[in-house]
Scaffold this motif. Structure first.
Motif, short mmCIF file in Angstrom:
data_model
loop_
_atom_site.label_atom_id
_atom_site.label_comp_id
_atom_site.label_asym_id
_atom_site.label_seq_id
_atom_site.Cartn_x
_atom_site.Cartn_y
_atom_site.Cartn_z
N MET A 1 3.58 -35.08 25.02
CA MET A 1 4.62 -36.11 25.15
C MET A 1 5.18 -36.12 26.57
O MET A 1 5.26 -35.07 27.20
N ARG A 2 5.55 -37.26 27.03
CA ARG A 2 6.08 -37.37 28.41
C ARG A 2 7.48 -37.98 28.35
O ARG A 2 7.68 -39.01 27.72
N THR A 3 8.41 -37.33 29.03
CA THR A 3 9.76 -37.91 29.12
C THR A 3 10.08 -38.17 30.59
O THR A 3 9.60 -37.45 31.48
N GLU A 4 10.88 -39.19 30.82
CA GLU A 4 11.21 -39.59 32.19
C GLU A 4 12.55 -39.01 32.61
O GLU A 4 13.48 -38.93 31.80
N SER A 5 12.64 -38.61 33.86
CA SER A 5 13.91 -38.10 34.37
C SER A 5 14.73 -39.25 34.93
O SER A 5 14.25 -40.38 35.04
N LYS A 6 15.93 -38.94 35.34
CA LYS A 6 16.81 -39.98 35.91
C LYS A 6 16.29 -40.50 37.24
O LYS A 6 16.72 -41.55 37.72
N TYR A 7 15.37 -39.77 37.86
CA TYR A 7 14.83 -40.19 39.16
C TYR A 7 13.61 -41.11 39.01
O TYR A 7 13.13 -41.68 39.97
N CYS A 8 13.14 -41.22 37.77
CA CYS A 8 11.89 -41.95 37.56
C CYS A 8 12.09 -43.45 37.71
O CYS A 8 13.12 -44.00 37.30
N ASP A 178 6.12 -33.26 31.13
CA ASP A 178 5.09 -33.29 30.09
C ASP A 178 5.20 -32.04 29.23
O ASP A 178 5.63 -30.99 29.69
N THR A 179 4.77 -32.18 27.97
CA THR A 179 4.96 -31.05 27.05
C THR A 179 3.66 -30.52 26.45
O THR A 179 3.68 -29.59 25.66
N GLU A 180 2.53 -31.13 26.80
CA GLU A 180 1.28 -30.69 26.15
C GLU A 180 0.21 -30.29 27.15
O GLU A 180 0.23 -30.75 28.30
N THR A 181 -0.69 -29.44 26.68
CA THR A 181 -1.86 -29.07 27.48
C THR A 181 -3.11 -29.33 26.66
O THR A 181 -3.06 -29.37 25.43
N ASN A 182 -4.24 -29.50 27.37
CA ASN A 182 -5.51 -29.71 26.65
C ASN A 182 -6.22 -28.37 26.43
O ASN A 182 -5.68 -27.30 26.74
N GLU A 186 -5.01 -27.52 30.85
CA GLU A 186 -4.44 -28.45 31.85
C GLU A 186 -3.34 -29.28 31.20
O GLU A 186 -3.45 -29.68 30.04
N VAL A 187 -2.32 -29.56 31.95
CA VAL A 187 -1.21 -30.37 31.44
C VAL A 187 -1.73 -31.79 31.21
O VAL A 187 -2.47 -32.33 32.04
N ILE A 188 -1.35 -32.39 30.10
CA ILE A 188 -1.73 -33.78 29.83
C ILE A 188 -0.52 -34.65 29.55
O ILE A 188 0.42 -34.21 28.87
N PRO A 189 -0.44 -35.86 30.09
CA PRO A 189 -1.41 -36.42 31.05
C PRO A 189 -1.36 -35.73 32.42
O PRO A 189 -2.33 -35.78 33.17
N GLY A 190 -0.26 -35.10 32.75
CA GLY A 190 -0.18 -34.32 33.98
C GLY A 190 -0.54 -35.13 35.21
O GLY A 190 -0.06 -36.27 35.39
#
Lengths: 225, 284
Positions: A1-8, A178-182, A186-190
């Motif tokens: 899962m991907r979360t956006e920061s306030k800078y995104c 990001d919270t997942e790896t493959n 490797e971090v995904i989507p990274g």
């Protein structure tokens, strides 16, 4: 899962999408990092308005010509000192290390703000090693750790590696977490897999043969080469 | 001689491991801390000094060290917030374990290593029967190995095995990580000599750390001459490391890489500038 920061921003998301895509060519990949560096630089420029304090920018050799150069293009008016490190990652048992085998380090001793930029903060092994080296050579009042992508809790883990006198100075700037790896770890989507390969630098061994243009340009400003 | 009840107790006592959770990590960090000291102290007798993790049929079983004179040291390591000696006459108390170990293994030394400072202070007054032959030691626990770089005693021991003249903290960290990596995979209930540790370290990280038992670099006179003629380049050999510096550029090569580097230098014959030197470095 991907979360956006306030800078995104939407621009950052679009560029991150290019990094993650396997269809992106080496040149496009490099340019995406350069543009992401500019966006990070834009944010950092707002955070360090004071021109009086010396400011240092540190990065890995593979990040120099694209991510770090993009960032630098936004911050050159602040006249930073630059440090570039060549690290060699190694795993022994369940432990990982990234000793510094080579460096280009301008005079950082008077710099009070340190910015470390990295393509992705995951295990933070490389950043941790570079930080250990840097804080032995300078006494920053602020340490800004910047990357387009952070892996979950990388900021917490990095803080835990240092005593509070140091970690209290950390500020983290990233666009997404990001919270997942493959299955390859490797971090995904990274950032779309192995950054060395995607940048056209080969693998973790061959990438250390690369002498960044950033280093060559900075040398030319300072001494005969 | 162990009773049947004791045999059963000891069989179940220790199910942990050197990398099994928090307790395992603490034991590992303490083990390497001791090894840093022992490989210096017994450098002439590495093959006659050994350690064992979770030695079978021992009461004080976390670590056992055996020295060249065959004397032994047993260590119990506890990362807990509460502890007491208990009645040394009562089965299954810490006091009982220590007394029985002394009876089974005399002459030997016994140590209790504790992560909590307050617990350590409270345990400094063991029962009379234990008072004269137990050391109670405080050794802090950190989840991250890096934090030990700020613990004076740990740092001092690391510096003693580093071969850099003025080691940097990141270089000391690499050394500590290497030892932890090696020791985290040792078999339990088996004696490992310090020589085994040194050999494993050398095999595992032949080009990544510079320490007192690493392969020493001997520079050819011709190589030295060639390098000395590069204006502005300074260099030195520090045991297994060749360190170089040109203005703001610097780096190091460790033994195995240095051999290849020297070969390339001698083949080239003469280097006109730092640029030529750098070309060789990048060829490695």
């Amino acid at each position: 899962m991907r979360t956006e920061s306030k800078y995104c921003t939407n621009d950052a998301l679009s560029l991150l999408g290019k990094l993650a895509s396997a269809d992106t060519s080496v040149n496009e990949y490099r340019d995406s990092f350069f543009q992401l560096g500019k966006l990070l630089g834009f944010q950092i420029d707002k955070l360090i308005p004071d021109l009086q304090n010396g400011f240092a920018l540190a990065c890995s050799s593979e990040d120099s010509d694209w991510l770090a150069s993009g960032l630098l293009s936004q911050l050159e008016h602040k006249d930073p000192a630059v440090a570039v490190f060549w690290n060699e990652r190694q795993t022994i048992g369940e432990f990982t290390m990234a000793p510094i085998v080579r460096s280009y380090e301008e005079d950082l001793s008077q710099c009070k703000i340190l910015v470390i930029v990295k393509s992705i903060i995951f295990t933070s092994c490389v950043v941790k090693t570079q930080l250990l080296r840097l804080i032995s050579e300078m006494t920053p009042e602020r340490i800004i750790i910047a990357s387009p992508v952070f892996y979950k809790d990388a900021d917490v883990h990095l803080k835990n590696e240092f005593p509070e006198a140091i970690s209290d100075k950390f500020e983290f700037i990233y666009f997404v977490m990001d919270t997942e790896t493959n299955e390859r770890g490797e971090v995904i989507p990274g950032i779309g897999g192995s950054v060395y390969e995607r940048l056209g630098l080969g693998n973790s061994i061959t990438k250390n043969k690369y002498v960044p243009d950033l280093v060559k340009k900075r040398r030319a400003l300072c001494y005969d080469y | 001689m162990l009773t049947k009840r004791e045999q059963e107790y000891l069989k179940n006592k220790h199910q942990g491991g050197l990398n099994n959770g928090k307790g395992g990590k603490y034991e590992l960090y303490y083990l390497v801390y001791e090894l840093f000291n022992l490989i210096v102290q017994y450098k002439e007798h590495l093959d006659k000094t050994s350690f064992c993790v979770q030695k079978k049929d021992t009461f004080v079983d976390d670590l056992c060290f055996i020295f060249p004179d065959r004397s032994q040291s047993f260590v119990q390591i506890k990362n807990v917030k509460n502890l007491n000696w208990g009645d040394p006459g009562e089965f299954r108390t810490l006091g009982y374990d220590f007394i029985r170990q002394k009876e089974e293994s005399a002459p030997c030394s016994l140590s209790l290593v504790l992560s909590d400072q307050t617990v350590c202070e409270n345990m400094q007054s063991p029962p009379d029967a234990l008072r004269e032959f137990v050391r109670v030691i405080h050794f802090p626990y950190f989840e991250e190995l890096d934090r030990y770089l700020n613990v004076e005693c740990f740092l001092t021991r690391l510096k003693c095995i580093s071969a850099y003249e003025v080691p940097k903290k990141d270089q000391l960290l690499s050394l500590a990580i290497t030892f932890c990596g090696i020791c985290s995979s040792v078999s339990f209930n088996k004696d490992h000599t310090l020589q085994y540790v040194v050999d494993s370290v050398n095999r595992s990280s032949s080009s990544k750390i510079n320490y007192i038992f690493g392969k020493k670099i001997e520079m050819n006179e011709e190589t030295e001459k060639i390098l000395s003629e590069i204006d502005g380049l300074t260099f030195s050999i520090q045991h297994s490391a060749f360190l170089w510096c040109y203005k703001w550029d610097k780096g190091e090569l460790l033994s195995d890489q240095f051999s290849k580097f020297e070969e390339l230098i001698l083949r080239k014959g003469k280097l006109k500038s730092f640029k030529d030197f750098e070309n060789i470095i990048t060829e490695l």
